[in-house]
Design a protein around this motif. Structure first.
Motif, PDB file in Angstrom:
ATOM      1  N   ALA A 194       0.832  -1.210   0.000  1.00 15.82           N
ATOM      2  CA  ALA A 194       0.000   0.000   0.000  1.00 15.82           C
ATOM      3  C   ALA A 194       0.867   1.260   0.000  1.00 15.82           C
ATOM      4  O   ALA A 194       0.539   2.253  -0.667  1.00 15.82           O
ATOM      5  CB  ALA A 194      -0.927  -0.006   1.213  1.00 15.82           C
TER       6      ALA A 194
ATOM      7  N   GLN B 140       1.003   4.144  -2.712  1.00 16.80           N
ATOM      8  CA  GLN B 140       0.850   5.567  -2.351  1.00 16.80           C
ATOM      9  C   GLN B 140       1.972   6.393  -2.969  1.00 16.80           C
ATOM     10  O   GLN B 140       1.729   7.492  -3.506  1.00 16.80           O
ATOM     11  CB  GLN B 140       0.857   5.705  -0.822  1.00 16.80           C
TER      12      GLN B 140
ATOM     13  N   ALA C  31      -7.215   7.240  -2.223  1.00 14.35           N
ATOM     14  CA  ALA C  31      -7.499   5.832  -1.916  1.00 14.35           C
ATOM     15  C   ALA C  31      -6.268   5.135  -1.347  1.00 14.35           C
ATOM     16  O   ALA C  31      -6.350   4.355  -0.381  1.00 14.35           O
ATOM     17  CB  ALA C  31      -7.971   5.124  -3.176  1.00 14.35           C
ATOM     18  N   ALA C  32      -5.083   5.422  -1.919  1.00 13.50           N
ATOM     19  CA  ALA C  32      -3.850   4.818  -1.420  1.00 13.50           C
ATOM     20  C   ALA C  32      -3.559   5.271   0.001  1.00 13.50           C
ATOM     21  O   ALA C  32      -3.137   4.486   0.854  1.00 13.50           O
ATOM     22  CB  ALA C  32      -2.693   5.152  -2.350  1.00 13.50           C
TER      23      ALA C  32
ATOM     24  N   GLU D 244      -5.901   3.571   2.420  1.00 15.18           N
ATOM     25  CA  GLU D 244      -5.529   2.170   2.619  1.00 15.18           C
ATOM     26  C   GLU D 244      -4.306   2.054   3.527  1.00 15.18           C
ATOM     27  O   GLU D 244      -4.248   1.171   4.398  1.00 15.18           O
ATOM     28  CB  GLU D 244      -5.259   1.503   1.273  1.00 15.18           C
TER      29      GLU D 244
ATOM     30  N   ARG E  33      -5.528   2.664   7.056  1.00 18.80           N
ATOM     31  CA  ARG E  33      -6.283   1.510   7.561  1.00 18.80           C
ATOM     32  C   ARG E  33      -5.354   0.365   7.950  1.00 18.80           C
ATOM     33  O   ARG E  33      -5.483  -0.226   9.034  1.00 18.80           O
ATOM     34  CB  ARG E  33      -7.279   1.036   6.500  1.00 18.80           C
ATOM     35  N   LEU E  34      -4.407   0.072   7.061  1.00 17.59           N
ATOM     36  CA  LEU E  34      -3.476  -1.020   7.331  1.00 17.59           C
ATOM     37  C   LEU E  34      -2.545  -0.700   8.488  1.00 17.59           C
ATOM     38  O   LEU E  34      -2.178  -1.595   9.268  1.00 17.59           O
ATOM     39  CB  LEU E  34      -2.674  -1.345   6.073  1.00 17.59           C
TER      40      LEU E  34
END
Length: 343
Positions: free
Chosen positions: A284, A288, A314-315, A318, A321-322
């Motif tokens: 991810a 990014q 979006a990157a 993510e 989140r990760l």
């Protein structure tokens, strides 16, 4: 009669159904065979399945069935103990020492505390006959001095106490003399006499009487006496018999091992999840970086620019989140490792 070998019932039974209620001192008869072995070596040994008898006449009959060329038989009256329970009547004979049971130190005086409960070992009010017999074993730790020979303790079981010779009389020692194959063996007094003394066996029986009287308040009936012995163990000593404590400890240890294994398996699962999240986060973050680099070269149309912006957003989302998921997984893994290490 020949005293049958001690064989415990194979089916399990509740511990308190066969408590030790009495210990008597008396005597049994040992049948020993002597024969030439090799190089003129003379050996004496107990006969398999024919060692203990209740009386001299039965031992003499036992010798007849074992006759053979060059055999000489010895019949020796030896001090013995009868351990009587609600079900079992067990005979014990400490055959090797001159003072049988003189080195026995198995009467328990202290309760052992442990994280798995209090327990008590040896002979005590509320012990089962089976545990009492175990206390007389050569590796029980209840003997003074060197470890006794495993062959010294001879055991048997009687149907009733009436078959046990508890009378006080001089102990005899006889040696066989053949007068022909068609005639019964003759028996003469052994010139070396009988080496045994009753002091040790008498001391064990006397000690049991003392502790039992104190614990049962003089109850004579077996049922009442057994209840009082159990009450003394549970309410006064407040300890489990060692055999029960070992079973309970094994159960607790098994539960701990299962819990430890479950914690390890859970930690392994979470650790695998951490590794997967780390790889996903690296991918991810790479995405990014690529999205940001691509945005530095804006597309020629508004739709293309919007698409570049949405890719970066979006990157970034993510990665965030990760990152949060990885932090939570690492925290869980650390907590599970601590639980595993302490279990």
């Amino acid at each position: 009669m020949k005293i049958p070998e001690l064989r415990w019932p194979t089916e399990p039974q509740p511990y308190d159904e066969d408590l030790l209620v009495d210990v008597q001192a008396g005597s049994v008869v040992l049948l020993i065979r002597g024969r030439n072995a090799w190089h003129s070596t003379w050996v004496r040994h107990y006969l398999r399945n024919a060692t203990l008898y209740t009386d001299l006449q039965s031992a003499k009959h036992g010798a007849e069935s074992q006759r053979g060329p060059g055999n000489v038989f010895y019949i020796v009256e030896a001090p013995a103990l009868l351990l009587s329970g609600q079900r079992s009547k067990v005979v014990l004979c400490d055959a090797h020492p001159d003072n049988p049971f003189g080195a026995f130190r198995g009467f328990a005086s202290a309760v052992r505390e442990s994280p798995d409960g209090a327990w008590i070992d040896g002979i005590f009010p509320g012990v089962s006959v089976r545990d009492a017999v175990i206390a007389f074993g050569h590796r029980s730790g209840h003997w003074a001095g060197p470890t006794p020979s495993e062959h010294s303790l001879r055991t048997g079981m009687l149907d009733t106490v009436n078959l046990f010779d508890a009378k006080r009389h001089p102990l005899q020692s006889l040696v066989s003399r053949p007068i022909g194959s068609n005639y019964y063996l003759q028996w003469d007094p052994n010139s070396s006499g009988n080496r045994y003394t009753r002091r040790g066996a008498n001391a064990v029986a006397k000690r049991w009487t003392e502790v039992a009287v104190e614990a049962t308040k003089g109850h004579a009936q077996v049922e009442d006496k057994a209840r009082e012995l159990q009450r003394h163990r549970d309410d006064v000593l407040k300890a489990m018999p060692k055999s029960q404590w070992l079973v309970e400890k094994a159960r607790v240890d098994a539960e701990k091992r299962e819990a430890k294994q479950a914690a390890f398996e859970r930690w392994s699962e979470v650790s695998d999840s951490v590794s997967e999240l780390e790889e996903a986060l690296w991918e991810a973050e790479a995405e990014q970086d690529d999205a940001r680099m691509a945005r530095m070269k804006p597309e020629s149309t508004s739709a293309g620019i919007r698409k570049q912006r949405e890719r970066v957003e979006a990157a970034t989302a993510e990665v965030e989140r990760l990152t949060a998921a990885l932090a939570e997984a690492e925290s869980n893994a650390e907590a599970l490792w601590v639980l595993y290490s302490q279990s």
